[in-house]
Design a protein around this motif. Structure first.
Motif, short mmCIF file in Angstrom:
data_model
loop_
_atom_site.label_atom_id
_atom_site.label_comp_id
_atom_site.label_asym_id
_atom_site.label_seq_id
_atom_site.Cartn_x
_atom_site.Cartn_y
_atom_site.Cartn_z
N GLY A 61 0.83 -1.20 0.00
CA GLY A 61 0.00 0.00 0.00
C GLY A 61 0.86 1.25 0.00
O GLY A 61 0.61 2.21 -0.72
N LYS A 62 1.93 1.21 0.79
CA LYS A 62 2.81 2.38 0.85
C LYS A 62 3.61 2.53 -0.44
O LYS A 62 4.00 3.65 -0.80
CB LYS A 62 3.74 2.30 2.05
N MET A 63 3.88 1.45 -1.15
CA MET A 63 4.55 1.59 -2.43
C MET A 63 3.67 2.39 -3.40
O MET A 63 4.17 3.22 -4.17
CB MET A 63 4.87 0.21 -3.03
N GLY A 64 2.36 2.14 -3.36
CA GLY A 64 1.45 2.93 -4.19
C GLY A 64 1.44 4.38 -3.78
O GLY A 64 1.55 5.29 -4.61
N TYR A 65 1.28 4.60 -2.49
CA TYR A 65 1.31 5.97 -1.94
C TYR A 65 2.65 6.63 -2.27
O TYR A 65 2.71 7.80 -2.67
CB TYR A 65 1.09 5.89 -0.43
N GLY A 66 3.72 5.87 -2.09
CA GLY A 66 5.05 6.41 -2.33
C GLY A 66 5.28 6.84 -3.76
O GLY A 66 5.98 7.83 -4.03
N ALA A 67 4.71 6.11 -4.71
CA ALA A 67 4.85 6.50 -6.12
C ALA A 67 4.28 7.90 -6.34
O ALA A 67 4.86 8.73 -7.05
CB ALA A 67 4.13 5.49 -7.01
N LEU A 68 3.15 8.19 -5.69
CA LEU A 68 2.55 9.52 -5.79
C LEU A 68 3.45 10.57 -5.15
O LEU A 68 3.60 11.69 -5.66
CB LEU A 68 1.17 9.53 -5.16
N LEU A 69 4.07 10.23 -4.02
CA LEU A 69 4.95 11.19 -3.35
C LEU A 69 6.20 11.48 -4.18
O LEU A 69 6.70 12.62 -4.19
CB LEU A 69 5.33 10.69 -1.97
N PHE A 70 6.73 10.48 -4.86
CA PHE A 70 7.86 10.73 -5.76
C PHE A 70 7.46 11.72 -6.84
O PHE A 70 8.24 12.60 -7.22
CB PHE A 70 8.36 9.43 -6.39
N ALA A 71 6.23 11.61 -7.34
CA ALA A 71 5.77 12.54 -8.37
C ALA A 71 5.67 13.96 -7.82
O ALA A 71 5.99 14.93 -8.52
CB ALA A 71 4.43 12.08 -8.93
N THR A 72 5.23 14.11 -6.56
CA THR A 72 5.16 15.46 -5.99
C THR A 72 6.54 16.08 -5.86
O THR A 72 6.68 17.31 -5.91
CB THR A 72 4.48 15.47 -4.60
N ALA A 73 7.58 15.24 -5.72
CA ALA A 73 8.94 15.76 -5.55
C ALA A 73 9.53 16.29 -6.85
O ALA A 73 10.59 16.92 -6.84
CB ALA A 73 9.85 14.67 -4.99
N LEU A 74 8.85 16.07 -7.98
CA LEU A 74 9.29 16.67 -9.23
C LEU A 74 9.10 18.18 -9.21
O LEU A 74 9.68 18.90 -10.02
CB LEU A 74 8.50 16.09 -10.41
N THR A 75 8.28 18.65 -8.28
CA THR A 75 7.89 20.06 -8.22
C THR A 75 8.39 20.70 -6.94
O THR A 75 8.73 20.01 -5.97
CB THR A 75 6.36 20.19 -8.27
N PRO A 76 8.40 22.05 -6.88
CA PRO A 76 8.69 22.72 -5.61
C PRO A 76 7.46 22.80 -4.71
O PRO A 76 7.56 23.26 -3.57
CB PRO A 76 9.13 24.13 -6.06
N ASP A 77 6.31 22.35 -5.20
CA ASP A 77 5.06 22.44 -4.45
C ASP A 77 5.07 21.51 -3.24
O ASP A 77 5.81 20.53 -3.20
CB ASP A 77 3.87 22.04 -5.33
N SER A 78 4.22 21.81 -2.28
CA SER A 78 3.98 20.89 -1.17
C SER A 78 3.35 19.61 -1.71
O SER A 78 2.83 19.59 -2.84
CB SER A 78 3.06 21.53 -0.13
N MET A 79 3.36 18.56 -0.90
CA MET A 79 2.73 17.31 -1.32
C MET A 79 1.26 17.52 -1.67
O MET A 79 0.78 17.05 -2.71
CB MET A 79 2.86 16.25 -0.22
N SER A 80 0.55 18.24 -0.82
CA SER A 80 -0.88 18.44 -1.04
C SER A 80 -1.15 19.30 -2.27
O SER A 80 -2.03 18.97 -3.09
CB SER A 80 -1.52 19.06 0.20
N ASP A 81 -0.40 20.40 -2.45
CA ASP A 81 -0.62 21.25 -3.61
C ASP A 81 -0.31 20.52 -4.91
O ASP A 81 -1.02 20.67 -5.91
CB ASP A 81 0.24 22.52 -3.51
N ALA A 82 0.76 19.72 -4.91
CA ALA A 82 1.11 18.98 -6.12
C ALA A 82 0.04 17.96 -6.49
O ALA A 82 -0.37 17.85 -7.65
CB ALA A 82 2.47 18.30 -5.94
#
Length: 338
Positions: free
Chosen positions: A185-206
């Motif tokens: 489950g965290k691997m799925g969640y983690g994939a989304l968090l890696f995508a947010t790190a492509l940006t300077p945005d916060s996790m929620s904003d991204a």
């Protein structure tokens, strides 16, 4: 005095756990490779900061080269891509019959079990938010799901013992017979968090950007498809709904993303550790040890994961200076979704 719990890696996760256990009266010994951090822990103490807890705790601590003796209970809390190197150093300090519990991101239980045996490996899932700020200082940003369990799903006394320790940090920690479900489950969640790190945005904003929703949906779907191929029943937590992404249910995925955005707006840890590695600490991330392994697993099942593969490429581009982080960078994840 009882034998100390050895915590190998006194960063965000290991530091929060160790400080809480020591404050509760448990014997703890911390190991870290950063000498200034070790000196701070055994001198003025480790400062835990943030909305969850504010305290300073002195800790027994050493660098790997200073450590002596053997320990029956070792909690491994290093970055996923440092697992092999940490095992090289800690294995001589693992007592006969002792166990290693992985409080890490990723599927590191596979690596640990391959080295010391599944019978000496305990699974652990940690999702609370924390950041290593500087030697002697850790931000504890928010409470979140914690679970512990045997790799074979059995409920044992040693799993209950580790669960009791982790419950000091997170009172709602779960003793589970499906630790792989939490980890996937965290691997799925983690994939989304890696995508947010492509940006300077916060996790929620991204994650809230509508133009990138298809990319987040595709990442969740690809990981949950791999979990199904591996025979795993992933579990949801903190807004992430595995079934929504596996089935590609548009309404349910939208609701899950909205719940994750809400969860991440409530934390003092606004950005992921991946983002922090890229933007602040200027070092390599866990992308190969977490997302890269997904590509290998997909190949073993003859499955394609084009969005995950593109994500790994983009993280590498940032690590190696070929691209800067940008609010528009996730645009490049959208074409593979087609």
């Amino acid at each position: 005095m009882s034998e100390p719990v050895l915590i190998w890696g006194a960063g965000a996760i290991g530091g929060v756990i160790g400080a809480h256990l020591a404050r509760a009266g448990h014997a703890v010994h911390m190991v870290d490779i950063v000498e200034e951090h070790v000196e701070a822990m055994r001198g003025p103490g480790l400062r835990i900061e943030g909305p969850v807890a504010e305290f300073t705790q002195r800790l027994d601590a050493s660098t790997p080269g200073e450590l002596s003796g053997q320990f029956s209970t070792i909690l491994l809390a290093v970055k996923a891509h440092h697992t092999e190197a940490a095992l090289d150093m800690l294995e001589p300090h693992l007592a006969p019959g002792g166990i290693v519990t992985s409080a890490q991101n990723g599927l590191n239980e596979r690596v640990i079990a391959a080295r010391i045996g599944a019978a000496r490996t305990l699974g652990c899932f940690v999702n609370f938010g924390a950041d290593w700020l500087e030697p002697g200082r850790i931000l504890y940003g928010n409470r979140a799901a914690v679970a512990v369990g045997e790799l074979d799903g059995s409920l044992t006394d040693r799993a209950r013992r580790i669960h009791a320790l982790l419950s000091i940090v997170e009172p709602d920690a779960v003793l589970t017979d499906n630790i792989w479900g939490y980890l996937w489950g965290k691997m799925g969640y983690g994939a989304l968090l890696f995508a947010t790190a492509l940006t300077p945005d916060s996790m929620s904003d991204a994650m809230a950007r509508p133009e990138h929703r298809t990319a987040y949906e595709a990442l969740g779907h690809e990981v949950m498809t791999l979990a199904a191929a591996e025979g795993i029943r992933p579990l949801g937590f903190n807004g992430f709904d595995p079934e929504a992404f596996r089935n590609r249910d548009a309404g349910a995925m939208a609701a899950s993303l909205a719940a994750m955005v809400t969860h991440n707006r409530q934390t003092a840890k606004t950005h992921s550790g991946i983002w922090r590695d890229l933007a602040v600490r200027k070092r390599r991330t866990e992308v190969d040890a977490q997302m890269g392994i997904m590509i290998d697993i997909a190949a073993s099942h003859g499955l394609g994961v084009p969005t995950l593969a593109r994500l790994v490429e983009l993280i590498h581009d940032i690590e190696e200076g070929r691209r800067p982080q940008s609010p528009a960078l996730p645009d490049l994840l959208v074409p593979p979704c087609a």
